[in-house]
Design a protein around this motif. Structure first.
Motif, PDB file in Angstrom:
ATOM      1  N   ALA A 114      14.897  54.039  98.138  1.00  0.00           N
ATOM      2  CA  ALA A 114      14.869  53.299  96.878  1.00  0.00           C
ATOM      3  C   ALA A 114      15.167  51.821  97.096  1.00  0.00           C
ATOM      4  O   ALA A 114      14.613  50.947  96.417  1.00  0.00           O
ATOM      5  CB  ALA A 114      15.868  53.894  95.893  1.00  0.00           C
ATOM      6  N   THR A 115      16.046  51.530  98.062  1.00  0.00           N
ATOM      7  CA  THR A 115      16.352  50.127  98.361  1.00  0.00           C
ATOM      8  C   THR A 115      15.115  49.400  98.876  1.00  0.00           C
ATOM      9  O   THR A 115      14.814  48.265  98.475  1.00  0.00           O
ATOM     10  CB  THR A 115      17.477  50.049  99.401  1.00  0.00           C
ATOM     11  N   VAL A 116      14.364  50.027  99.772  1.00  0.00           N
ATOM     12  CA  VAL A 116      13.159  49.406 100.320  1.00  0.00           C
ATOM     13  C   VAL A 116      12.096  49.239  99.237  1.00  0.00           C
ATOM     14  O   VAL A 116      11.423  48.196  99.155  1.00  0.00           O
ATOM     15  CB  VAL A 116      12.624  50.253 101.489  1.00  0.00           C
ATOM     16  N   VAL A 117      11.927  50.246  98.385  1.00  0.00           N
ATOM     17  CA  VAL A 117      10.923  50.161  97.323  1.00  0.00           C
ATOM     18  C   VAL A 117      11.272  49.029  96.355  1.00  0.00           C
ATOM     19  O   VAL A 117      10.386  48.276  95.908  1.00  0.00           O
ATOM     20  CB  VAL A 117      10.812  51.511  96.589  1.00  0.00           C
ATOM     21  N   MET A 118      12.545  48.895  96.021  1.00  0.00           N
ATOM     22  CA  MET A 118      12.938  47.802  95.127  1.00  0.00           C
ATOM     23  C   MET A 118      12.699  46.441  95.772  1.00  0.00           C
ATOM     24  O   MET A 118      12.346  45.471  95.090  1.00  0.00           O
ATOM     25  CB  MET A 118      14.415  47.955  94.728  1.00  0.00           C
ATOM     26  N   PHE A 119      12.870  46.348  97.091  1.00  0.00           N
ATOM     27  CA  PHE A 119      12.584  45.078  97.751  1.00  0.00           C
ATOM     28  C   PHE A 119      11.099  44.725  97.645  1.00  0.00           C
ATOM     29  O   PHE A 119      10.744  43.561  97.410  1.00  0.00           O
ATOM     30  CB  PHE A 119      13.015  45.137  99.215  1.00  0.00           C
ATOM     31  N   THR A 120      10.228  45.695  97.842  1.00  0.00           N
ATOM     32  CA  THR A 120       8.788  45.414  97.697  1.00  0.00           C
ATOM     33  C   THR A 120       8.460  44.935  96.279  1.00  0.00           C
ATOM     34  O   THR A 120       7.597  44.072  96.088  1.00  0.00           O
ATOM     35  CB  THR A 120       7.970  46.671  98.015  1.00  0.00           C
ATOM     36  N   ASP A 121       9.169  45.478  95.294  1.00  0.00           N
ATOM     37  CA  ASP A 121       8.941  45.029  93.916  1.00  0.00           C
ATOM     38  C   ASP A 121       9.419  43.597  93.727  1.00  0.00           C
ATOM     39  O   ASP A 121       8.803  42.822  92.981  1.00  0.00           O
ATOM     40  CB  ASP A 121       9.651  45.973  92.939  1.00  0.00           C
ATOM     41  N   LEU A 122      10.508  43.224  94.399  1.00  0.00           N
ATOM     42  CA  LEU A 122      10.990  41.840  94.298  1.00  0.00           C
ATOM     43  C   LEU A 122       9.986  40.858  94.922  1.00  0.00           C
ATOM     44  O   LEU A 122       9.793  39.751  94.412  1.00  0.00           O
ATOM     45  CB  LEU A 122      12.351  41.714  94.981  1.00  0.00           C
ATOM     46  N   VAL A 123       9.358  41.256  96.032  1.00  0.00           N
ATOM     47  CA  VAL A 123       8.336  40.402  96.629  1.00  0.00           C
ATOM     48  C   VAL A 123       7.157  40.231  95.678  1.00  0.00           C
ATOM     49  O   VAL A 123       6.649  39.115  95.452  1.00  0.00           O
ATOM     50  CB  VAL A 123       7.860  41.002  97.969  1.00  0.00           C
ATOM     51  N   TYR A 124       6.718  41.331  95.107  1.00  0.00           N
ATOM     52  CA  TYR A 124       5.604  41.292  94.139  1.00  0.00           C
ATOM     53  C   TYR A 124       5.950  40.415  92.936  1.00  0.00           C
ATOM     54  O   TYR A 124       5.137  39.581  92.501  1.00  0.00           O
ATOM     55  CB  TYR A 124       5.295  42.724  93.702  1.00  0.00           C
ATOM     56  N   ALA A 125       7.174  40.559  92.385  1.00  0.00           N
ATOM     57  CA  ALA A 125       7.577  39.795  91.206  1.00  0.00           C
ATOM     58  C   ALA A 125       7.725  38.313  91.530  1.00  0.00           C
ATOM     59  O   ALA A 125       7.426  37.447  90.692  1.00  0.00           O
ATOM     60  CB  ALA A 125       8.883  40.344  90.641  1.00  0.00           C
ATOM     61  N   ALA A 126       8.188  37.988  92.755  1.00  0.00           N
ATOM     62  CA  ALA A 126       8.352  36.579  93.116  1.00  0.00           C
ATOM     63  C   ALA A 126       7.006  35.862  93.147  1.00  0.00           C
ATOM     64  O   ALA A 126       6.908  34.686  92.776  1.00  0.00           O
ATOM     65  CB  ALA A 126       9.049  36.466  94.464  1.00  0.00           C
ATOM     66  N   VAL A 127       5.959  36.550  93.582  1.00  0.00           N
ATOM     67  CA  VAL A 127       4.626  35.950  93.590  1.00  0.00           C
ATOM     68  C   VAL A 127       4.048  35.890  92.177  1.00  0.00           C
ATOM     69  O   VAL A 127       3.427  34.894  91.783  1.00  0.00           O
ATOM     70  CB  VAL A 127       3.691  36.739  94.528  1.00  0.00           C
ATOM     71  N   LEU A 128       4.263  36.935  91.412  1.00  0.00           N
ATOM     72  CA  LEU A 128       3.643  37.018  90.083  1.00  0.00           C
ATOM     73  C   LEU A 128       4.317  36.100  89.074  1.00  0.00           C
ATOM     74  O   LEU A 128       3.641  35.423  88.282  1.00  0.00           O
ATOM     75  CB  LEU A 128       3.694  38.469  89.589  1.00  0.00           C
ATOM     76  N   TYR A 129       5.642  36.063  89.081  1.00  0.00           N
ATOM     77  CA  TYR A 129       6.375  35.306  88.056  1.00  0.00           C
ATOM     78  C   TYR A 129       6.969  33.997  88.584  1.00  0.00           C
ATOM     79  O   TYR A 129       7.529  33.226  87.800  1.00  0.00           O
ATOM     80  CB  TYR A 129       7.521  36.156  87.483  1.00  0.00           C
TER      81      TYR A 129
END
Length: 399
Positions: free
Chosen positions: A84-99
């Protein structure tokens, strides 16, 4: 005084809560990702809770969340790890590019791509085995893949936003064009109504005032005769205007519109209303026919000039002169200028504006005002002069 942190979005709260529940579930079941780490299994919860808190900032402070999330992911490598920690990190990378900012959206994919290449080459040099490529693949899945996904989604959103803005601008321009068309049509109808009816109403007003102010049966009868004639003619003109308004074919000037051939009747009507009018038409009788907008504009200018003379001119002769020099039709109307004895009809000034607009729409010139004339009774005349281009190539705008 420190600024309050922005309130997290509801969607971010739900993502953080679901990720935390999933991570705790994996931890309670003893499912981990790595073996033989320096820190014990309980330390896995620390990066998990940190990453959960950063998920609340994925939309309001995406770059800060990514920077702190990178440190949390590095710390997680010293523990048995949690998926879950790794999956949340991938979401943070995605959100940093998107937002994130446009600069961050450009730099993050490049940075993660370089990190992926560096990790692959580094572990190949260290392990000297093909299995090292799996480390590069995992690094790409965790960092580069969500970054490129964010780039694609952001590009689609920006394209959709640009399309929406273009649609709004197109709708705004269409509304402006519609408003301008409505305004122009109202102005045209106002000119037409004023030119058609003002002459008759002015004669009615003047003669009715004379009939009321003079106790003479003959004068009263003559005035009532003129009033009746102008009422009938005005009613006919109003019916013609209503016909134009009801016409659904889009013909702005139907065949019933007056032409210069009707100037003789117009002058006779002005004489019946009490004006001393002369018509001097020096155009060639067999010359080239005038364009319909030019003939209508000239007729209306003469009509309005005679109306103004009836209302405001001093006693004396009114002259109407038409000439056709090369490429143009010239209209000249002069009337005595001075104090008017007897009843007068009020004026609004719309007539002069209407004449000027008619000339301007055809690309012509118009001038009106007093002018010295030694032959006039008061030494001045009111002069109305219009020059209307006849060649369509010389007309900037036509009605």
């Amino acid at each position: 005084m420190p600024l309050p942190l922005p309130r997290p979005d509801v969607v971010d709260v739900r993502i953080a809560a679901a990720s935390l529940v999933a991570g705790i579930t994996l931890w309670s079941l003893g499912l981990h990702m790595q073996m033989d780490r320096p820190l014990g299994y309980g330390w896995t919860l620390v990066p998990l809770f940190v990453m959960t808190g950063l998920e609340l900032l994925r939309r309001t402070a995406p770059q800060t969340a990514l920077a702190c999330g990178t440190l949390a992911l590095i710390a997680d490598q010293f523990t048995p790890g949690n998926l879950a920690t790794v999956v949340m990190f991938t979401d943070l990378v995605y959100a940093a590019v998107l937002y994130g900012t446009p600069t961050a959206a450009r730099r993050i994919p490049i940075t993660t791509g370089l990190i992926t290449v560096a990790m692959t080459i580094g572990f190949l040099a260290w392990f000297r085995e093909a299995e090292a490529l799996l480390v590069g693949a995992v690094t790409a899945l965790v960092s580069f893949a969500p970054a490129t996904t964010g780039v694609l989604v952001r590009s689609h959103r920006e394209a959709a936003e640009m399309a929406r803005l273009r649609a709004e601008q197109t709708a705004l321009l269409a509304e402006m064009d519609r408003t301008q068309a409505v305004t122009a049509e109202r102005a045209r109808m106002a000119r037409e109504l004023h030119d058609m009816v003002a002459n008759h109403l002015s004669a009615i007003a003047i003669h009715s005032t004379a009939a009321l102010s003079l106790d003479d049966p003959r004068t009263t009868r003559d005035a009532l005769t003129v009033i009746r004639e102008n009422s009938v003619e005005g009613l006919a003109e109003m019916r013609r205007l209503i016909g134009i308004l009801r016409d659904s074919s889009g013909d702005l000037e139907p065949a019933a519109a007056p032409t210069l051939d009707g100037l003789g009747s117009l002058v006779e009507s002005a004489r019946a209303n009490g004006l001393d009018v002369t018509l001097d038409d020096t155009r060639a009788p067999d010359g080239e026919a005038l364009p319909a907008p030019v003939g209508l504009a000239a007729y209306r200018i003469v009509q309005e000039s005679l109306t103004n003379a009836l209302k405001h001119a001093a006693p004396g002769r009114v002259t109407v002169a038409l000439s056709r020099p090369r490429g143009a039709l010239c209209v000249l109307v002069t009337s005595p200028y001075g104090d008017t004895p007897g009843p007068r009809a009020p004026g609004s000034g719309a007539g002069l504006v209407g004449m000027q607009e008619r000339a301007a729409l055809l690309g012509g010139t118009f001038a009106a005002g007093p002018e010295a004339d030694p032959d006039a009774p008061a030494g001045k005349v009111w002069r109305v002069a219009a020059r209307l281009p006849v060649d369509p190539a010389d007309q900037e705008v036509t009605e």
